[in-house]
Scaffold this active site. Sequence first.
Site, PDB file in Angstrom:
ATOM      1  N   CYS A   1     -12.245   8.491  43.557  1.00 29.06           N
ATOM      2  CA  CYS A   1     -12.032   7.495  42.506  1.00 29.06           C
ATOM      3  C   CYS A   1     -13.231   6.548  42.454  1.00 29.06           C
ATOM      4  CB  CYS A   1     -10.753   6.713  42.775  1.00 29.06           C
ATOM      5  SG  CYS A   1     -10.479   5.363  41.609  1.00 29.06           S
TER       6      CYS A   1
ATOM      7  N   GLN B   1      11.679   7.034  39.050  1.00 28.57           N
ATOM      8  CA  GLN B   1      10.592   7.339  39.965  1.00 28.57           C
ATOM      9  C   GLN B   1       9.325   7.668  39.183  1.00 28.57           C
ATOM     10  OE1 GLN B   1      10.826   6.848  43.043  1.00 28.57           O
ATOM     11  NE2 GLN B   1      12.865   7.279  43.793  1.00 28.57           N
TER      12      GLN B   1
ATOM     13  N   GLU C   1      26.447   1.023  38.532  1.00 32.00           N
ATOM     14  CA  GLU C   1      25.111   0.449  38.382  1.00 32.00           C
ATOM     15  C   GLU C   1      25.231  -0.926  37.724  1.00 32.00           C
ATOM     16  OE1 GLU C   1      21.421  -0.771  37.931  1.00 32.00           O
ATOM     17  OE2 GLU C   1      21.861   1.041  39.110  1.00 32.00           O
TER      18      GLU C   1
ATOM     19  N   ASN D   1      21.735   4.854  46.779  1.00 26.95           N
ATOM     20  CA  ASN D   1      20.330   4.849  46.373  1.00 26.95           C
ATOM     21  C   ASN D   1      19.918   3.411  46.049  1.00 26.95           C
ATOM     22  OD1 ASN D   1      17.781   5.742  45.608  1.00 26.95           O
ATOM     23  ND2 ASN D   1      18.416   6.215  43.525  1.00 26.95           N
TER      24      ASN D   1
ATOM     25  N   CYS E   1      13.799   4.139  49.844  1.00 28.10           N
ATOM     26  CA  CYS E   1      12.344   3.962  49.723  1.00 28.10           C
ATOM     27  C   CYS E   1      11.818   3.023  50.804  1.00 28.10           C
ATOM     28  CB  CYS E   1      11.972   3.440  48.335  1.00 28.10           C
ATOM     29  SG  CYS E   1      12.674   1.817  47.939  1.00 28.10           S
TER      30      CYS E   1
END
Length: 374
Positions: A3, A212, A265, A306, A333
């Site tokens: 990069c 994601q 949710e 999650n 995560c």
Amino acid sequence: MNCPHFDAGECGSCTLMGVPYATQVDELAAEVADRLADHVTHEQWSTPLVGPASGFRNKAKLAVGGTKEAPTFGILDADLRGVPLPECGLYTPALADALDSLLPVVAELGLAPFDVPARQGELKHLIVTGSPDGEVMVRFVLRSPGQLPRVRRGLDDLHAAVPGLRVVSVNIQPEHKAVLEGEEEIVLTEHETLPMRLDDITLHLRPRSFFQTNTFVATGLYRQARGWITEIDPASVLDLYCGVGGFALTAALAPGRDRRVHGVEVSADAVASARRSASELGVDVDFEAADARGLSALDHELVVLNPPRRGVGSDLCAAIESAAPDHLVYSSCNAVSLARDLSELPGYRVTRARFFDMFPQTRHHEVMVLLERT
């Protein structure tokens, strides 16, 4: 991956740049395993799931700097001035192509970039998401709605520049603080969602939906969950922190018996998206807009977790312990919060675990474990 922006010291987001990718995966998987060593044995780990080391990212979050005549799209430096990053090797080829066509047109709209030190200007961020099928969602984050007409007038030019453009919205973020977006979202196009196809499931992303950023590895994550659910074959599944419904819909479509599936949710927009996907798939899944941390009815054979980085927490772990579902699938995560939550679930033991390299070139990670009641 090479990069020029990293080499020039302009961007340091890819903290593992220069480390061979196989070494990145081996070291990060070992680090995650070490953090979970009190709960997961070496034999319980499956082979890490990896995808491309570059060209994987489906979303660009661009800070806007410079001037109205010459805006920059990229990041802000230490002095909070715009640094142009016209390309990034992390973007999928389709997203990179869309940005190449889109950014000149956005620059021509005449929106004054927000000057953070001076607290002046309007356009703070440009957030662009691309789907596997070449469709695109563009979000303008403005300080106020005053420049909304400029964006409306530019819709035809935006569509001409990016043929796959499906959703355009304006997010209003009036506060002077390090927050990417505000609470108000104004959709300017006929379509309000960006379809994201993952194998046989199409999820619908609204502008503020979480998804994601690595579509390839996210697909593998859901495939793994489907495999475990198929093996367990539960009669009922509760998906907590279900977002736009990925795990709940995966559970509904997993082979085996007909099963009762319920998703919870806190975001009403995400629940609306999940319900749309369920309707299109023709599956009977009950989605509820509620805070998972306040639930007491956990009477399902399998509970999917999650949560955000902070994890589940003591109260919900205690509720799960009390309800005693047969199995848990926990996707995390953050191995630190996962380890803490596993310590709060003494009635369960891990039987399977897998590391997913969702964020190559960084130390971020995703890990999923299968637990059964002891």
